[in-house]
Design an enzyme around this catalytic site. Structure first.
Site, PDB file in Angstrom:
ATOM      1  N   LYS A   1     -21.529  29.153  12.089  1.00  0.00           N
ATOM      2  CA  LYS A   1     -22.576  28.425  12.810  1.00  0.00           C
ATOM      3  C   LYS A   1     -23.457  29.332  13.659  1.00  0.00           C
ATOM      4  O   LYS A   1     -24.605  29.012  13.935  1.00  0.00           O
ATOM      5  CB  LYS A   1     -21.967  27.336  13.693  1.00  0.00           C
ATOM      6  CG  LYS A   1     -21.400  26.161  12.910  1.00  0.00           C
ATOM      7  CD  LYS A   1     -22.248  24.950  13.056  1.00  0.00           C
ATOM      8  CE  LYS A   1     -21.778  23.730  12.274  1.00  0.00           C
ATOM      9  NZ  LYS A   1     -20.366  23.637  11.929  1.00  0.00           N
TER      10      LYS A   1
ATOM     11  N   SER B   1     -18.992  19.127  20.259  1.00  0.00           N
ATOM     12  CA  SER B   1     -17.812  19.606  20.966  1.00  0.00           C
ATOM     13  C   SER B   1     -17.179  20.731  20.160  1.00  0.00           C
ATOM     14  O   SER B   1     -16.141  21.250  20.493  1.00  0.00           O
ATOM     15  CB  SER B   1     -16.805  18.476  21.150  1.00  0.00           C
ATOM     16  OG  SER B   1     -16.487  17.932  19.894  1.00  0.00           O
TER      17      SER B   1
ATOM     18  N   GLU C   1     -15.109  18.620   0.261  1.00  0.00           N
ATOM     19  CA  GLU C   1     -15.017  17.709   1.406  1.00  0.00           C
ATOM     20  C   GLU C   1     -13.592  17.235   1.605  1.00  0.00           C
ATOM     21  O   GLU C   1     -12.800  17.215   0.668  1.00  0.00           O
ATOM     22  CB  GLU C   1     -15.823  16.436   1.103  1.00  0.00           C
ATOM     23  CG  GLU C   1     -17.281  16.511   1.378  1.00  0.00           C
ATOM     24  CD  GLU C   1     -17.904  15.136   1.211  1.00  0.00           C
ATOM     25  OE1 GLU C   1     -17.701  14.511   0.153  1.00  0.00           O
ATOM     26  OE2 GLU C   1     -18.574  14.703   2.158  1.00  0.00           O
TER      27      GLU C   1
ATOM     28  N   GLY D   1     -13.220  11.677   3.880  1.00  0.00           N
ATOM     29  CA  GLY D   1     -14.638  11.598   4.230  1.00  0.00           C
ATOM     30  C   GLY D   1     -15.500  12.141   3.113  1.00  0.00           C
ATOM     31  O   GLY D   1     -16.185  13.141   3.267  1.00  0.00           O
TER      32      GLY D   1
ATOM     33  N   ASP E   1     -18.314  11.350   1.779  1.00  0.00           N
ATOM     34  CA  ASP E   1     -19.674  10.797   1.736  1.00  0.00           C
ATOM     35  C   ASP E   1     -20.633  11.659   0.905  1.00  0.00           C
ATOM     36  O   ASP E   1     -21.494  11.137   0.198  1.00  0.00           O
ATOM     37  CB  ASP E   1     -20.229  10.616   3.148  1.00  0.00           C
ATOM     38  CG  ASP E   1     -20.309  11.936   3.880  1.00  0.00           C
ATOM     39  OD1 ASP E   1     -19.249  12.444   4.270  1.00  0.00           O
ATOM     40  OD2 ASP E   1     -21.417  12.480   4.022  1.00  0.00           O
TER      41      ASP E   1
ATOM     42  N   SER F   1     -14.969  29.156   6.367  1.00  0.00           N
ATOM     43  CA  SER F   1     -16.091  28.909   7.271  1.00  0.00           C
ATOM     44  C   SER F   1     -15.830  29.162   8.758  1.00  0.00           C
ATOM     45  O   SER F   1     -16.767  29.400   9.508  1.00  0.00           O
ATOM     46  CB  SER F   1     -16.597  27.473   7.081  1.00  0.00           C
ATOM     47  OG  SER F   1     -15.562  26.552   7.350  1.00  0.00           O
TER      48      SER F   1
END
Ligand SMILES: *Cc1c(COP(=O)(O)O)cnc(C)c1O
Length: 317
Positions: A53, A78, A204, A208, A210, A304
């Site tokens: 990130k 968070s 994923e 979850g 999606d 990651s």
């Protein structure tokens, strides 16, 4: 909608040079023997602030105008995005305000404050973080930095695959975890340029899926916040920018269970001697459980992040 190209990823790489770490690419003979493939793990758990990130956050903040810079950055998170924005802001000499729920893990709050950011907490049940962030934007002239659906963030995340492919040469497969899809979209853009025949898979958590539903149905599917130990992938839906990129460049999305994530976390620790957070285990778990046939291939796996909460392992300070 802004078109994001490989040129944007290459520009991001220039901005990040000497600031982000060029993280190591690890291999394991045991993994290769088990799968009959050559597997390259790109280890962003060693990135500054512990996850990829930092790349997207720094790339975004470094493009702020003088006016934006004086107002500082604001983010609601968070998790790893909070720490990434806090560190990038400090390095670029601007202020950062991070909005997090009051019940966020104390280690995450301490890490974010350690990078010099101001943390503002809210009650998850009673308050809406987006309206709090909007108030800070209005009051302080701060600029909101979103975690994935932003062209500069996506281009920054794409530098992960760029570095990997520069080191390994062309790959047959690339596996990338998916939350909102910033990492996957950026890596897909870089891979299309540097290894156009590489098949790109998103991964994923099972609870979850999606992005899988979205890709297969052709429109963005929104789900309730999933229950999974992969907290970096607890997003209810992918982004308006990231989704069309996935549609264009990603072969499929596969899913792994929390149990498979735990096994992968243990494998990384015991066999490869690296600490990887549950979300960071997604891509590797898909490969190790042979959800896609990769035998005989050259396989890239993005690891990651490495920000695990050791209290979860019964290791308290
Ligand atoms: C944020 C995050 C993800 C998900 O990234 P997206 O760009 O939202 O898909 C995956 N792993 C880790 C460690 C993260 O911090």
């Amino acid at each position: 909608m802004p078109e994001i190209t490989y040129a944007n990823v290459a520009e991001a790489a220039r901005r990040l040079a000497g600031v982000a770490l060029r993280t190591p690419v690890l291999t394991s003979r045991q993994v290769d023997e088990r799968l009959g493939a050559r597997v390259y793990f790109k280890c962003e758990n060693f990135q500054r602030a512990g996850a990829f990130k930092f790349r997207g956050a720094y790339n975004t903040l470094s493009r702020f105008t003088a006016e934006q810079k004086s107002g500082g950055a604001v983010a609601f998170s968070s998790g790893n995005h909070a720490q990434a924005v806090a560190l990038a802001a400090r390095l670029l000499g601007m202020s950062a305000t991070i909005v997090m729920p009051r019940d966020a893990p104390p280690v995450k709050r301490a890490a974010t404050e350690g990078y010099g950011a101001e943390v503002i907490t809210y009650e998850r049940e009673r308050e809406d973080r987006e309206s709090i962030a909007r108030r800070i934007v209005a009051e302080r002239g701060a600029t909101l930095v979103v975690p994935f659906d932003n062209a500069d963030v996506i281009a920054g995340q794409g530098t992960v695959a760029r570095e990997l492919l520069e080191e390994t040469g062309p790959l047959d497969f690339l596996f990338v975890c998916v939350g909102g899809g910033g990492l996957l979209a950026g890596c897909a853009i870089a891979t299309q340029e540097l290894a156009p025949n590489c098949l790109i898979y998103g991964v994923e958590p099972e609870a979850g899926n999606d992005a899988q539903q979205s890709l297969r149905s052709g429109h963005i599917v929104r789900i309730p916040v999933p229950r999974t130990i992969a907290d970096g992938a607890q997003t209810p839906c992918v982004g308006n920018l990231t989704f069309p990129i996935m549609q264009r460049l990603v072969r499929d999305i596969v899913t792994v269970s929390d149990e498979q994530l735990r096994a992968q976390l243990r494998f990384f620790a015991e066999r490869m001697k690296i600490i990887v957070e549950p979300t960071g285990c997604l891509a590797a778990a898909a490969v190790m459980n042979q959800l896609v046939a990769v035998r005989g291939g050259r396989v890239g796996v993005i690891v990651s992040g490495g920000n695990v909460d050791l209290a979860q392992f019964g290791l308290t300070a």
